[in-house]
Design an enzyme around this catalytic site. Structure first.
Site, short mmCIF file in Angstrom:
data_model
loop_
_atom_site.label_atom_id
_atom_site.label_comp_id
_atom_site.label_asym_id
_atom_site.label_seq_id
_atom_site.Cartn_x
_atom_site.Cartn_y
_atom_site.Cartn_z
N LYS A 33 0.85 -1.19 0.00
CA LYS A 33 0.00 0.00 0.00
C LYS A 33 0.89 1.25 0.00
O LYS A 33 2.00 1.19 0.52
CB LYS A 33 -0.91 0.01 1.24
CG LYS A 33 -1.74 -1.25 1.44
CD LYS A 33 -2.88 -1.36 0.47
CE LYS A 33 -3.73 -2.59 0.77
NZ LYS A 33 -4.87 -2.74 -0.15
N HIS A 88 -6.59 -13.38 -7.63
CA HIS A 88 -7.42 -12.39 -6.95
C HIS A 88 -8.82 -12.44 -7.54
O HIS A 88 -9.00 -12.66 -8.73
CB HIS A 88 -6.83 -10.98 -7.10
CG HIS A 88 -7.40 -10.00 -6.11
ND1 HIS A 88 -8.66 -9.46 -6.26
CD2 HIS A 88 -6.91 -9.49 -4.97
CE1 HIS A 88 -8.91 -8.65 -5.24
NE2 HIS A 88 -7.86 -8.65 -4.44
#
EC number: 4.1.1.39
Length: 475
Positions: free
Chosen positions: A175, A294
């Site tokens: 992140k 994902h």
């Protein structure tokens, strides 16, 4: 003449429209071991009987159309049609029914999840006679399972490649997910891996944007992996997202990852598509790459209780198409997932044989025979205080992924990784000593903070953080 081309003598063609249930509702049908079985949650329009609605689903997802056609006489409908063989009301819901449909295996192309979904859910969900429709579960027969390669490697082969046993694997999503330069991104990867994580991860929407092109990211991440491996003596990996705008570009990225010698790549299987995913899975098996999956976009398909496709079906489809990891929800974090239902499809991902269990949403017994298993990935809003619950819920064969729960540590990425690794090792040791993680979890973490200032700092930061909302995915 073969039944496919036989013209039925003496049967006149009668044009017109007739009720679906006259042909496609067959409550006396005995299902075959080779049938694909489907459980649909059907909400008929007012005035449409449930038998007609269930038969309409069977017809429109197999051989039927809205009117009688003369070419029906050129084939054998009894051989090829789908059959609604059972209807039951949904407890606690008005005007909702579970319709059970059996499809002959001849309707499906071997080894093609794309064709399977195009047939079963491709057209029928827009049918006007239905107010809503949800595919709750599929039974994939052994004969069809054996036409798929499945996961590139599976759980045991992955453990052997990584030389890591007896505990869940630890990961972290880098992140902020967008905006970092490739070099800063690689630095974040290195700090997390040297702190004790097994994997770091590209976020699902990190592909090849102007601020960070894919080749630069791959190079800096590979450098981070090798540097962390040299310092820690452990095998490390970073999920390099190969998802791209074309299959050719996706394969180019996977090939470059293999040339760098990294252990794992990643794909967004729903946005990328099942055809692309299966192609990538085949390449990964042939070239020794693990494949992380994902599920970006899944909630668009699976979150509404009365319409769409339940994630257990998407999970089964992924196991057939191919992937070594897939995100599965956390039960305890910020993303959707009720415990029994989540564990139901986690078992469908990992185990060879899963018994029917309606209390966990499993409508059919599923035999995967020799198809390798998939590691479930718990990710989204989790931190060190969740570690005992995650270890107890998911067990050893899982990946626990802490993004903000690593990078949000007040001392930085590496201490955040240390905190998570210490918490995990403490929970595994306590479990192996016979302690009850569900009851003693907080105490186990507090004891571990005495030996790890990094863990103590993490515990202080996230002691009040909870995501207590009612799950939408309930029975």
């Amino acid at each position: 003449m073969s039944p496919q081309t036989e013209t039925k003598a003496g049967v006149g063609f009668k044009a017109g429209v007739k009720d679906y249930k006259l042909t496609y509702y067959t409550p006396d049908y005995e299902t075959k071991d080779t049938d694909i079985l489907a459980a649909f949650r059907v909400t008929p329009q007012p005035g449409v009987p449930p038998e007609e609605a269930g038969a309409a689903v069977a017809a429109e997802s197999s051989t039927g159309t809205w009117t009688t056609v003369w070419t029906d006489g050129l084939t054998s409908l009894d051989r090829y049609k789908g059959r609604c063989y059972g209807i039951e009301p949904v407890a606690g819901e008005e005007n909702q029914f579970i319709a059970y449909v059996a499809y002959p295996l001849d309707l499906f192309e071997e080894g093609s999840v794309t064709n399977m979904f195009t047939s079963i859910v491709g057209n029928v969900f827009g049918f006007k006679a239905l107010r809503a429709l949800r595919l709750e579960d599929l039974r994939i027969p052994v004969a069809y399972v054996k036409t798929f390669q499945g996961p590139p490697h599976g759980i045991q082969v992955e453990r052997d490649k990584l030389n890591k046993y007896g505990r869940p694997l630890l990961g972290c999503t880098i992140k902020p997910k967008l905006g970092l330069s490739a070099k800063n991104y690689g630095r974040a990867v290195y700090e997390c891996l040297r702190g004790g994580l097994d994997f770091t991860k590209d976020d699902e929407n990190v592909n090849s944007q102007p601020f960070m092109r894919w080749r630069d990211r791959f190079l800096f991440c590979a450098e981070a992996i090798y540097k962390a491996q040299a310092e820690t003596g452990e095998i490390k990996g970073h999920y390099l997202n190969a998802t791209a705008g074309t299959c050719e570009e996706m394969m180019k990225r996977a090939i470059f990852a293999r040339e760098l010698g990294v252990p794992i790549v990643m794909h967004d299987y729903l946005t990328g598509g099942f055809t692309a995913n299966t192609s990538l899975a085949h390449y990964c098996r042939d070239n020794g790459l693990l494949l992380h999956i994902h599920r970006a976009m899944h909630a668009v398909i699976d979150r509404q209780k009365n319409h769409g496709i339940h994630f257990r079906v998407l999970a089964k489809a992924l196991r057939m198409s191919g992937g070594d990891h897939i995100h599965s929800g956390t039960v305890v974090g910020k993303l959707e997932g009720e415990r029994d239902i989540t564990l139901g499809f986690v078992d469908l991902l990992r185990d060879d044989f899963i018994e029917k269990d309606r209390s966990r949403g499993i409508y059919f017994t599923q035999d995967w025979v020799s198809l390798p298993g998939v590691l479930p990935v718990a990710s989204g809003g989790i931190h060190v205080w969740h570690m005992p619950a995650l270890t107890e819920i998911f067990g050893d064969d899982s990946v626990l992924q802490f993004g903000g729960g690593t990078l949000g540590h007040p001392w930085g990425n590496a201490p955040g990784a240390v905190a998570n690794r210490v918490a995990l090792e403490a929970c595994v040791q306590a479990r192996n000593e016979g302690r009850d993680l569900a009851r003693e979890g907080n105490e186990i973490i507090r004891e571990a903070t005495k030996w790890s200032p990094e863990l103590a700092a993490a515990c202080e930061v996230w002691k009040e953080i909870k995501f207590e909302f009612e799950a939408m995915d309930t029975l």
